[in-house]
Scaffold this active site. Structure first.
Site, PDB file in Angstrom:
ATOM      1  N   PRO A  89       0.828  -1.219   0.000  1.00 57.13           N
ATOM      2  CA  PRO A  89       0.000   0.000   0.000  1.00 57.13           C
ATOM      3  C   PRO A  89       0.854   1.258   0.000  1.00 57.13           C
ATOM      4  CG  PRO A  89      -0.134  -1.132   2.127  1.00 57.13           C
ATOM      5  CD  PRO A  89       0.662  -2.006   1.227  1.00 57.13           C
ATOM      6  N   GLU A 116       2.234  -7.701   8.741  1.00 59.74           N
ATOM      7  CA  GLU A 116       2.601  -6.278   8.747  1.00 59.74           C
ATOM      8  C   GLU A 116       3.427  -5.920   7.517  1.00 59.74           C
ATOM      9  OE1 GLU A 116       1.416  -3.972  10.789  1.00 59.74           O
ATOM     10  OE2 GLU A 116       0.235  -5.610  11.628  1.00 59.74           O
ATOM     11  N   ARG A 153      -3.172  -8.339 -20.289  1.00 55.45           N
ATOM     12  CA  ARG A 153      -4.087  -7.919 -21.375  1.00 55.45           C
ATOM     13  C   ARG A 153      -3.338  -7.222 -22.495  1.00 55.45           C
ATOM     14  NH1 ARG A 153      -7.801  -4.599 -20.900  1.00 55.45           N
ATOM     15  NH2 ARG A 153      -9.474  -5.656 -21.990  1.00 55.45           N
ATOM     16  N   ASP A 168     -10.170   0.316 -24.559  1.00 56.45           N
ATOM     17  CA  ASP A 168     -10.552   0.280 -23.144  1.00 56.45           C
ATOM     18  C   ASP A 168     -10.441   1.628 -22.471  1.00 56.45           C
ATOM     19  OD1 ASP A 168     -11.167  -2.344 -22.858  1.00 56.45           O
ATOM     20  OD2 ASP A 168      -9.134  -2.952 -22.353  1.00 56.45           O
TER      21      ASP A 168
HETATM   22  N1  SAM Z   1       1.467  -2.589   7.591  1.00 55.33           N
HETATM   23  C1  SAM Z   1       1.457  -2.402   6.166  1.00 55.33           C
HETATM   24  C2  SAM Z   1       1.344  -0.920   5.826  1.00 55.33           C
HETATM   25  O1  SAM Z   1       0.612  -0.225   6.508  1.00 55.33           O
HETATM   26  O2  SAM Z   1       1.953  -0.516   4.831  1.00 55.33           O
HETATM   27  C3  SAM Z   1       0.296  -3.136   5.515  1.00 55.33           C
HETATM   28  C4  SAM Z   1       0.517  -4.583   5.394  1.00 55.33           C
HETATM   29  S1  SAM Z   1      -0.809  -5.380   4.595  1.00 55.33           S
HETATM   30  C5  SAM Z   1      -1.826  -5.817   5.915  1.00 55.33           C
HETATM   31  C6  SAM Z   1      -0.126  -6.917   4.099  1.00 55.33           C
HETATM   32  C7  SAM Z   1       0.302  -6.975   2.658  1.00 55.33           C
HETATM   33  O3  SAM Z   1      -0.828  -6.816   1.810  1.00 55.33           O
HETATM   34  C8  SAM Z   1       1.280  -5.933   2.182  1.00 55.33           C
HETATM   35  O4  SAM Z   1       2.604  -6.280   2.531  1.00 55.33           O
HETATM   36  C9  SAM Z   1       1.072  -5.948   0.678  1.00 55.33           C
HETATM   37  O5  SAM Z   1       1.767  -6.995   0.067  1.00 55.33           O
HETATM   38  C10 SAM Z   1      -0.424  -6.247   0.577  1.00 55.33           C
HETATM   39  N2  SAM Z   1      -1.252  -5.059   0.355  1.00 55.33           N
HETATM   40  C11 SAM Z   1      -2.203  -4.562   1.177  1.00 55.33           C
HETATM   41  N3  SAM Z   1      -2.813  -3.511   0.660  1.00 55.33           N
HETATM   42  C12 SAM Z   1      -2.273  -3.298  -0.559  1.00 55.33           C
HETATM   43  C13 SAM Z   1      -2.492  -2.355  -1.595  1.00 55.33           C
HETATM   44  N4  SAM Z   1      -3.375  -1.379  -1.470  1.00 55.33           N
HETATM   45  N5  SAM Z   1      -1.756  -2.468  -2.721  1.00 55.33           N
HETATM   46  C14 SAM Z   1      -0.826  -3.436  -2.857  1.00 55.33           C
HETATM   47  N6  SAM Z   1      -0.564  -4.347  -1.897  1.00 55.33           N
HETATM   48  C15 SAM Z   1      -1.266  -4.294  -0.759  1.00 55.33           C
END
Ligand code: SAM
Length: 268
Positions: A89, A116, A153, A168
């Site tokens: 994220p 995490e 795609r 698209d």
């Molecule tokens: N503690 C982290 C933070 O706040 O950045 C979030 C960890 S999340 C619970 C667990 C995993 O989900 C991340 O390491 C990532 O691989 C994935 N993930 C969660 N949300 C995402 C998003 N919006 N885009 C891409 N990957 C995401």
């Protein structure tokens, strides 16, 4: 094109990829997707992939060494350095332009975080970090599938008709025009239409006349107008970067000047 997906939940990737356009592309060998179970790259009896965070705090963190071993194994198997994408994220927002850019690569590794996230040192082996939106999911498997799907795609031969990808939404900086299919008339019943809590009112929805006119020049112009009008109404921010031809520029100025009517409403 090859994708290697590193995850602790292989089934979350394998099952969605067994069906649909991607499933067929994999079957035909246009795409190669290998799902790597991170636990296969552990060295302890219990195949532990996570540990508590240094400094304390809630949750667990994915350990760096199994991830490094997985990446080493993938590079050895592929016989070259690979582009490693960490789903996160905290990454740059993944866009259609990224999908097109990444589709030019021979191979991509997608790392799925959990808990995490991954130990910070993993970022030393990461080429780029991508987020699919400003929200937090439980793991990187859904983001990895989203990225794979959008990139694939653009790989020639994956989508039956390459022209459909070019049309698209976002491909040219415009949203797509509305689509209709048979039957030409359809009756909908909905309590919302009657505006009361009682019985459901009915309404016949038709198809815009132009689409059944057989006049291809008119259809083309109507579609351009609808795409522009929709983008103007819903995502005007896209228009600054859109690549428009002369006719589209002309239609857009007409729409902006309010000289043309808005989109034709379904059923009118
Ligand atoms: N503690 C982290 C933070 O706040 O950045 C979030 C960890 S999340 C619970 C667990 C995993 O989900 C991340 O390491 C990532 O691989 C994935 N993930 C969660 N949300 C995402 C998003 N919006 N885009 C891409 N990957 C995401």
């Amino acid at each position: 094109m090859t994708f290697d997906i590193v995850t602790i939940f292989p089934a979350m990737i394998e099952q969605p990829l067994a069906a649909g356009i991607l499933g067929r592309a994999i079957e035909r060998g246009v795409l190669e997707v290998k799902v790597r179970d991170l636990r296969d790259f552990t060295t302890d009896k219990h195949r532990v992939v996570d540990d508590v965070p240094y400094g304390g705090g809630p949750g667990m963190v994915l350990k760096p060494d199994p991830i490094f071993r997985a990446l080493d194994a993938i590079e050895t198997e592929r016989g070259r350095a690979v582009t490693v994408i960490l789903t996160s994220p905290q990454g740059a927002r993944f866009t259609q332009a990224d999908a097109k850019r990444l589709s030019a690569l021979e191979s991509i590794v997608l790392l799925c975080g959990r808990y995490e996230g991954v130990d910070e040192r993993v970022r030393e082996r990461v080429t780029e970090e991508l987020s699919i939106g400003d929200y937090v999911l439980t793991g990187g498997e859904l983001p990895a599938l989203v990225i794979l799907d959008a990139v694939a795609r653009y790989v020639p031969g994956v989508v039956g008709d390459d022209a459909s990808v070019a049309h698209d939404s976002f491909s040219r900086g415009l949203l797509d025009f509305p689509q209709f299919t048979r039957p030409p008339e359809v009756l909908i019943r909905s309590a919302r239409l009657s505006g009361s809590r009682g019985g459901a009112a009915g309404r016949v929805l038709t198809v815009p006349d132009v689409l059944v006119s057989g006049n291809h020049a008119e259809i083309r112009r109507w579609r351009k107008r609808e795409a522009l009008s929709r983008t103007l109404a819903r995502r005007p921010d896209l228009l600054a970067g859109a690549s428009l031809d002369e006719e589209e520029r002309e239609i857009l100025s007409e729409l902006q000047a309010g000289r043309m009517a808005g989109p034709q409403k379904v059923g009118e």
